[in-house]
Design a protein around this motif. Sequence first.
Motif, mmCIF file in Angstrom:
data_model
loop_
_atom_site.group_PDB
_atom_site.id
_atom_site.type_symbol
_atom_site.label_atom_id
_atom_site.label_comp_id
_atom_site.label_asym_id
_atom_site.label_seq_id
_atom_site.Cartn_x
_atom_site.Cartn_y
_atom_site.Cartn_z
ATOM 1 N N LEU A 1 0.855 -1.189 0.000
ATOM 2 C CA LEU A 1 0.000 0.000 0.000
ATOM 3 C C LEU A 1 0.890 1.238 0.000
ATOM 4 O O LEU A 1 1.671 1.451 0.942
ATOM 5 C CB LEU A 1 -0.904 -0.002 1.237
ATOM 6 N N ILE A 2 0.800 2.015 -1.039
ATOM 7 C CA ILE A 2 1.674 3.178 -1.214
ATOM 8 C C ILE A 2 0.932 4.427 -0.753
ATOM 9 O O ILE A 2 -0.139 4.760 -1.289
ATOM 10 C CB ILE A 2 2.100 3.326 -2.678
ATOM 11 N N ASP A 3 1.492 5.093 0.231
ATOM 12 C CA ASP A 3 0.914 6.343 0.732
ATOM 13 C C ASP A 3 1.324 7.468 -0.213
ATOM 14 O O ASP A 3 2.326 8.156 0.002
ATOM 15 C CB ASP A 3 1.414 6.600 2.158
ATOM 16 N N GLY A 4 0.547 7.650 -1.271
ATOM 17 C CA GLY A 4 0.907 8.613 -2.311
ATOM 18 C C GLY A 4 1.000 10.027 -1.807
ATOM 19 O O GLY A 4 1.880 10.792 -2.219
ATOM 20 N N SER A 5 0.105 10.411 -0.900
ATOM 21 C CA SER A 5 0.115 11.785 -0.401
ATOM 22 C C SER A 5 1.385 12.065 0.390
ATOM 23 O O SER A 5 2.025 13.110 0.231
ATOM 24 C CB SER A 5 -1.116 12.028 0.489
ATOM 25 N N SER A 6 1.789 11.115 1.241
ATOM 26 C CA SER A 6 3.020 11.279 2.019
ATOM 27 C C SER A 6 4.225 11.412 1.112
ATOM 28 O O SER A 6 5.063 12.304 1.293
ATOM 29 C CB SER A 6 3.196 10.085 2.965
ATOM 30 N N VAL B 1 -1.293 -4.493 -5.013
ATOM 31 C CA VAL B 1 -0.689 -3.183 -4.775
ATOM 32 C C VAL B 1 -1.729 -2.100 -5.008
ATOM 33 O O VAL B 1 -2.650 -2.270 -5.828
ATOM 34 C CB VAL B 1 0.539 -2.962 -5.692
ATOM 35 N N ALA B 2 -1.611 -1.002 -4.295
ATOM 36 C CA ALA B 2 -2.495 0.142 -4.526
ATOM 37 C C ALA B 2 -1.733 1.423 -4.211
ATOM 38 O O ALA B 2 -0.928 1.472 -3.271
ATOM 39 C CB ALA B 2 -3.744 0.051 -3.653
ATOM 40 N N PHE B 3 -1.993 2.433 -5.004
ATOM 41 C CA PHE B 3 -1.453 3.768 -4.780
ATOM 42 C C PHE B 3 -2.606 4.591 -4.215
ATOM 43 O O PHE B 3 -3.613 4.827 -4.897
ATOM 44 C CB PHE B 3 -0.959 4.365 -6.104
#
Length: 912
Positions: free
Chosen positions: A6-11, A52-54
Amino acid sequence: MPKLILIDGSSYLYRAFHALPPLSNAHGEPTGALFGVYNMLRATIKAQPEYVAFVSDAPGPTFRDEMYDQYKANRPPMPDDLRAQVEPMLGLVGALGFPILRVTGVEADDVIGTLADQAHKQGIEVVVSTGDKDMAQLVRDGVTLVNTMTNTTMDTQGVFEKFGVRPDQIIDFLTLTGDTVDNVPGVAKCGPKTAAKWLAEYDTLDNLMANADKVGGKIGENLREALPQLPLSRQLVTIKLDVPLEQGVTDLTMRPRDIDALREMYARYEFKAALKELDAGEPAAAPSPVAAPAISPESLARELVTPDLSGPGTYELVTTQAQFDAWLERLRTAELIAFDTETTSIDSMRADIVGLSLSVEPGVACYIPLTHDYPGAPAQLSRDMVLGALKPIFEDPARPKLGQHAKYDINILSHYGIALQGLKHDSMLESYIWNATATRHDMDSLARKYLGYETVKYEEVAGKGAKQISFSQVDIDTACRYAAEDADVTLRLHHALWPLLQSEPKLRSVYEDIEIPLVPVLAGMEQRGVLIDVNHLRLQSQQLGKRMLELQQQAWGAAGHEFNLDSPKQLIAVLFDELGLPIKVKTPTGAPSTNEEALEAIADDHALPRLILDYRGLAKLRSTYTEKLAEIVNLRTGRVHTSYHQGAVATGRVSSSDPNLQNIPVRTEEGRRIRQAFVAPEGWLVLAADYSQIELRIMAHLSGDEGLLRAFHEGGDVHRATAAEVFGLQPEEVSANQRRAAKAINFGLMYGMSAFGLARQLGVDRGEASDYMARYFARYPGVRDFMESTREQAHRDGYVETIFGRRLYLENLKARNQALRAGAERAAVNAPMQGSAADIIKRAMIAVAHWLKGRDDANMLMQVHDELVFEVKRESIDEVRKAVVERMSGAAALRVPLLVEAGVGANWDEAH
């Protein structure tokens, strides 16, 4: 076990934006954050997870905004350059094949939390790729955090090591500490260590709240005051685990890449390496998140963004008028001129110019030889013609200049009637402000660290040791390769370092508002120099020699025979073998030490150690000052010219050398007599203006302690006032010993003095010293809270800050050696005071120099610790003294007044 990343795109979008320079493509579109996120995604692709997810924040308010209208109220709006990269980022992520999740009404954290919880229940391993500390609450067996920008992973044990609490306590931990970024209120003055201590004792926030009346001190009062709002704070920091989602965990699989879209984006945003990989039909490979090397902002900018800054340069040897005229034209249209001088000496006040190098674009530079005089040296352009043609450009404040340690070059040019104006940048200071302790700040070290570039060393062109020749003897072709590189690398360093400072507004302000304006001020002081009474020094040197002979005779008498006082070997034999004194300090090899610390440790056991210390003190004064000062009087000016160093002391203090003005003792009669040799010319006077107790005043300002603030506002004797508080007396009842104890505590605490150290200084037992300190903290609780919060900040961030935002990085905070770690913590407490004092006097120097500009009746001569020294025409002394005091007092707006004491005399000592 299948894996979900899980990719924390905002961070990562924000972190990439702040970590990387503000890059842009040929059309001026910002690309720095986009590139950083892309690099992180490459690592995820290589890991080949099953799922996986962004996850990114959706626009609009969330349920937390409805719950608390002040949520994130302090956050500045998203910078325009970052906002412009959000949509391109989502386009790039989608084209790479990542599923993108943006859910309105909640934050990315809540979506990640929900998916992590679902996957965990389904027996799927979860890796959350983030830099957000709040995510630590999600960690459990099978759920870990990974930060691909720092190459760190965090499991259950990792959470405890970092925060001092279990993952299931993180929500309560964050509730207590609050979050200044999201404007979540916590318990006032409760830092991470306090929160961890409470949770270790009470286990849960609910249990702590139920026992709040048992928590003592000011922090206990703060806890009880915060009780009504803590449940709301807990709701705000808790990540939701039940967000309704259209897709389940097993729906989150990578899609095929959109090759055409990627090719278009790579070309538009100038991702050259990625485009090359794409055209070669290869995936964008990168190490896995766990195995990836740590990527620092500097290395990422150097290795992935600006490879041109480490390539070879093209250098021109300018020996004809046509070549020189062409370079003049380039200088007239340049946005920034990098320049460097080659000379006959490292002493700028004694050196003659040999040549000059210039650069206006990275990788391109020239060298103009002027006075190379070896046999067979080719014809060179006239020095006077070249410098005369450059003078209008160098003196034009509208034409920005760049140097590496530019103060030296400013001094060199001053010998030829050029008063350089328009110094905009100095690569040495850019590095110094970015991180004062990361490296040395000479060009060779900076090029290696920030450019990955190995420079030509001076010894390679001029030789070493006794065989080293003057630069004027170096053949001009070799000189060109070395000298032109200096200007070129200076400009390259600026292109690498300036974007880093631009990304940190407070650091940029320290650089632009303090350090750069100070350069010409220090240069002017060095050029002026100070007048020395050589005859006075010679007489004192004779007297010191006589006194040293007397001490030698006394030492021989104490030892019972003659021996060489300057021989450590003989001293060891006398002290430890013959007299049998205890060995309390040893050298690294285990041998008895005879350094100052070792002799002080046994000075009460026998008369000889004190005699040796006194002898050494006089010997140092004689060799360093009374003899050397007379030798270094400049024949051109008849004055002594010290060299001031801006980039040498981590706290921001200016140091000096040749002579070192900071080390002239002021408390001894011999030291004061040396200051008597610093005199004013006929018809002039010496003015010395000194900040009074500035570090203690900064402590009062930073701690906000009411008692300490009151003591300074009342304007009396602060040490007497402190003693009255500590001992429960009226100020007039305080004894001399009690005032001395209070003074020792006031100053000792700023340097991390322990009860043992205080006891030793006051000559009392440790219990009595501990009692003094306990009383002090009881009367000044704000000081204790400030010290604790500063230590916590240092451990959290790796640095502390001055009032003005200078960062003071601290090594050894995580050292295994307890003594090293404790030393770093002591330095952390003291550094904000020392650093702020340094910033304040620098601001004062700039303000005073601006006021003095154009006047011929006063000159600023020296800066020593918290003191500025001037020479002033006798008839102007009152006006100048008033102006100096006003500007020094106004150099910072503190919660307490800045007191400046100014004295006048025929010499430096008389001015005190």
